[in-house]
Enzyme design. Structure first.
Site, mmCIF file in Angstrom:
data_model
loop_
_atom_site.group_PDB
_atom_site.id
_atom_site.type_symbol
_atom_site.label_atom_id
_atom_site.label_comp_id
_atom_site.label_asym_id
_atom_site.label_seq_id
_atom_site.Cartn_x
_atom_site.Cartn_y
_atom_site.Cartn_z
ATOM 1 N N HIS A 159 68.537 62.895 14.895
ATOM 2 C CA HIS A 159 67.514 63.549 14.077
ATOM 3 C C HIS A 159 66.598 64.471 14.880
ATOM 4 O O HIS A 159 65.488 64.784 14.443
ATOM 5 C CB HIS A 159 66.689 62.485 13.331
ATOM 6 N N HIS A 268 60.876 59.162 14.423
ATOM 7 C CA HIS A 268 61.344 60.532 14.243
ATOM 8 C C HIS A 268 61.433 61.206 15.612
ATOM 9 O O HIS A 268 60.523 61.081 16.428
ATOM 10 C CB HIS A 268 60.358 61.314 13.360
ATOM 11 N N SER A 319 56.424 58.536 12.522
ATOM 12 C CA SER A 319 56.188 59.711 13.364
ATOM 13 C C SER A 319 55.948 59.291 14.809
ATOM 14 O O SER A 319 55.318 58.268 15.066
ATOM 15 C CB SER A 319 54.955 60.454 12.840
ATOM 16 N N GLU A 511 67.350 59.089 5.587
ATOM 17 C CA GLU A 511 66.234 58.575 6.367
ATOM 18 C C GLU A 511 65.499 57.506 5.566
ATOM 19 O O GLU A 511 64.600 57.830 4.781
ATOM 20 C CB GLU A 511 65.260 59.705 6.697
ATOM 21 N N TYR A 549 65.593 61.661 2.270
ATOM 22 C CA TYR A 549 64.910 60.373 2.470
ATOM 23 C C TYR A 549 65.342 59.288 1.481
ATOM 24 O O TYR A 549 65.913 59.579 0.433
ATOM 25 C CB TYR A 549 63.396 60.596 2.360
HETATM 26 ZN ZN ZN Z 1 63.099 63.368 8.934
#
Ligand code: ZN
EC number: 3.5.1.23
Length: 741
Positions: A159, A268, A319, A511, A549
């Site tokens: 990713h 991520h 994140s 995701e 997602y």
């Molecule tokens: Zn993503």
């Protein structure tokens, strides 16, 4: 290593133990550097390599053949065109490549037992879809017949958002790249295939071990409001709003030495932000390179013997940018939902470093350290069968039982269904990892943004059924109804479960958010427990297809970015939960599931606005490879050294398994490569001087590491120019030498 008296005693103990019938699980740890006897004999099912940094046998073991698998590992360079092609991830049209910081690698792991064979690949790219997988399988079949197929070749993306795109073939996924990129596609197919071939050719008897650890301060939840929408009774079962567990499978050869390892961690790979123009494998790529450096101290970057794969997991709302989000100019706090920035000012998060390179390294180091700690700790041996369960699932056709996350049961009397793919208004808002400047906020349930109203419906009109099916998502793009010039999103997706000797690896084609991943683990773990099997489950995200997602139905109601990007409606997750429930039973009981409808192949329908390289020219009085800006004659450790050359377009030769430029050291009378373009300390930057004239320059930059030998060095550049007739000519340039003192 001298084999001392201690060693002889140990050997005698082994012989006696074998005679005594304890062959299966004896692990002997020999430390012959100590004068007193530090020899231990452990008759347990746990082990840790005594010397993880050595590929040579470090333990003396007698292994029961029945617990051996045949395993191969392979790594290959899959780097795509590093300039002019837009990066895939942030959907930022201005984010095209201008060079390379880290190369992209594909790492493959093949597991064989009896008739069962499984290929698991982690590829350093935003995602891999069926278009690439089909071609990889085709090439494998040309070599090995039907040993490999779409069922048992499972390809995942790490990713990274810092790599060229245009390879996914679903129209909307290639739009921000300006369409299909044959160069990217070929590069990824070739690199991934080569890594699998290398794994195939290196298959040896091996044992598998499983362990987990916690990794602190490596991520944060970027949609906490969504997470809080999940039932409290469910949330209290977990520590926080992200999964900080790193799961590792260690592969040991029969002699006890390390063959490779696979790690899963949810984050991520967006430490490199949307202002970046250099190809990078981002934080998980750094972790992999760091691990491979530790395990193979004398190997060149990307060519290790012991291969370390890092896989994505339930990273949907996770994140790596660990500081609170701030407005771009004012520095005010923001959340892109309730607290927004001024007009034309973006809200995004950064950190933990001072810039994105430092953040990549910090997050990558934390993940590496977790993996390293597990590697050097006791682990449980995985024994049992292998299985791969795979199905092509037609998402809008699915009708499944609703999942109750509190009772952790399926409500068979409450059927729910999938929808034709569509994206909600909040898809346009981006996230704190990559925000928009238009103040399009997340959590849009109304569908009344005047700017977006203009573009909504351009793709295709949603039907009444779509609107109802996706409610409360206001549909921005009814992509599932758009088929020109080819489908905009996948309709049939690949769902897979790898049963690795008692570890269930869930192949999710997108995701999953933190809680979505937890529900998947709960469902599969439940099936395992009910059959008396210890629940070992890991979620592998971005597997086999890209469908954006997978939010929970409760998160879906909030319609932040992840929910707006949950393509098949509020029950997308419940469809996967039903599938994984069924697949786990199939894996354990040894039956197969329906194959499902294989998706159509649209590779011949692609469009592209990407301009090819036309030609390269060196300026009058100059040759390709001439050094225009020389490095300083003397440099110190910690300095940044640069050389600039007359260049050609790097797209003419991607230099897979090689390098665009290198730092060389003078050893006696010979120049020897010291660092190449895959090295963390180097940056390869290309810039077009004149499109009309076809002139360009490259600058290769090297930050001199603290452990560099005091010696003479130079920078070399390996280019390839294209003539107006299309022929490609390689050339080389070298800077003056400089002294490190
Ligand atoms: Zn993503």
């Amino acid at each position: 290593m001298a084999f001392t008296l201690v060693g002889k005693i140990v050997t005698a103990v082994v012989v006696l133990a074998v005679i005594g019938g304890m062959t299966a699980t004896i692990v002997l740890v020999v430390n012959d550097s100590s004068s007193d006897s530090e020899t231990t004999t452990a008759a347990t099912d746990t082990t840790s390599p005594t010397d993880a940094t050595s590929a040579a046998p470090s333990t003396t073991e007698i292994v029961d053949e029945s617990i051996l698998y045949r395993v191969g590992v392979g790594i290959a360079d899959m780097t795509g065109p590093c300039v002019e092609i837009n990066f895939m991830g942030y959907a930022e049209v201005s984010q095209s490549g201008e060079g390379l910081h880290l190369r992209q690698f594909a790492r493959s792991f093949i597991f064989v037992k009896g008739d069962t064979r499984i290929v698991l690949v982690t590829a350093e790219v935003q995602a891999v879809g069926i278009a690439v997988r089909r071609e990889v399988v085709k090439r494998l079949q040309e070599l090995y017949g039907d040993t490999y197929n779409l069922r048992n070749v499972i390809i995942t993306g790490t990713h990274t958002h810092a790599a060229p795109g245009g390879h996914l073939v679903d129209f909307i996924l290639d739009i921000s790249i300006l369409g299909f990129s044959q160069e990217t596609y070929n590069a990824y197919v070739e690199g991934i295939t080569r890594s699998i071939i290398r794994a195939h050719e290196s298959i040896v008897p091996a044992r598998l071990f499983y362990a987990q650890t916690k990794v602190a301060d490596a991520h944060r939840n970027r949609s906490p409001y969504s997470y809080l929408a999940n039932p409290e009774e469910e949330r209290i079962r977990y520590d926080g709003d992200t999964d900080d567990t790193l799961t590792q499978v260690r592969i040991q050869k029969a002699d006890g030495s390390l063959l490779g390892l696979m790690n899963w961690f949810a984050v991520h790979t967006t430490s490199m932000n949307m202002t970046n123009h250099l190809v990078s494998s981002d934080n998980l790529g750094y972790a992999a390179l760091r691990m491979e450096k530790e395990l193979n101290p004398f190997s060149v970057v990307g060519k290790p013997q012991i291969v370390a794969g890092f896989f994505s997991s339930n990273l949907g709302d996770v994140s790596p940018n660990t500081r609170d989000p701030r407005c771009e100019f004012s520095g005010n706090e923001c959340d892109n939902q309730y607290v927004i920035c001024a007009h034309m000012e973006r809200c995004f998060a950064e950190g933990p470093g001072d810039d994105m390179f430092e953040s990549t390294k910090i997050i990558g180091t934390r993940v590496f350290e977790g993996a390293w700690q597990v590697l050097n700790s006791p682990a449980e041996e995985l024994t049992g069968d292998l299985a791969v369960v795979h199905q092509f699932v037609d998402m809008p056709e699915q009708v499944v039982a609703k999942y109750d996350p509190v009772a952790q049961t399926f409500k068979t009397d409450e059927p729910v269904k999938g929808c034709f793919a569509a994206m909600g208004y909040s898809f346009a808002s981006g996230t704190i990892d990559g925000a928009n400047t238009l103040n399009i906020t997340q959590g849009n349930l109304e569908g009344n943004n005047p700017l977006l109203d203009l573009v909504s419906g351009v793709v295709a009109d949603p039907t009444e059924e779509d609107i109802e099916c996706h409610s409360p998502k206001p549909i921005l793009f009814a992509t599932g109804r758009a088929t020109f010039p080819l489908p905009w999103h996948p309709r049939v997706v690949s769902v897979s479960l790898i049963w690795l000797a008692g570890l269930a690896i869930l192949g999710v084609p997108g995701e999953p958010t933190t809680m979505s991943g937890r529900r998947m683990r709960a469902v599969v773990g439940n099936v395992m427990e009910n059959r008396g099997i210890e629940p070992r489950v890991v979620v592998s995200g971005l597997t086999n297809e890209y469908i954006h997602y997978v939010a929970t139905p409760e998160e879906y109601m909030i319609q932040r970015y992840e929910a707006a990007s949950t393509l098949y409606g509020p029950n997308t997750l419940d469809i996967f939960l039903n599938k994984f429930n069924e697949f786990t039973v199939a894996a354990i009981e040894g039956f197969d599931v329906e194959a499902g409808p294989e998706p159509a192949d649209y590779r011949n329908n692609t469009l592209s606005l990407i301009t090819p390289v036309v030609f390269d020219v060196s300026p009058i009085g100059r040759n390709f490879g001439d050094c225009l800006v020389q490095p300083e004659a003397t440099v110190k450790r910690g300095d940044i050294v640069r050389a600039t050359f007359v260049a050609a377009n790097p797209r003419n030769d991607l230099k897979q398994e090689a390098t665009h430029a290198a730092v060389q050291r003078l050893e006696l009378t010979e120049w020897v490569e010291y660092a190449n373009d895959a090295d963390w300390d180097t940056k390869f930057k290309w810039n077009r001087v004149s499109t009309l004239l076809g002139t360009s320059q490259v600058t290769f930059e090297w930050r001199v590491p603290e452990d560099a030998l005091l010696a003479r060095y130079r920078i070399v550049y390996y280019g390839a120019s294209r003539s107006v007739f299309g022929s490609i000519s390689p050339f080389m340039g070298a800077s003056d030498s400089f002294t490190l003192y």
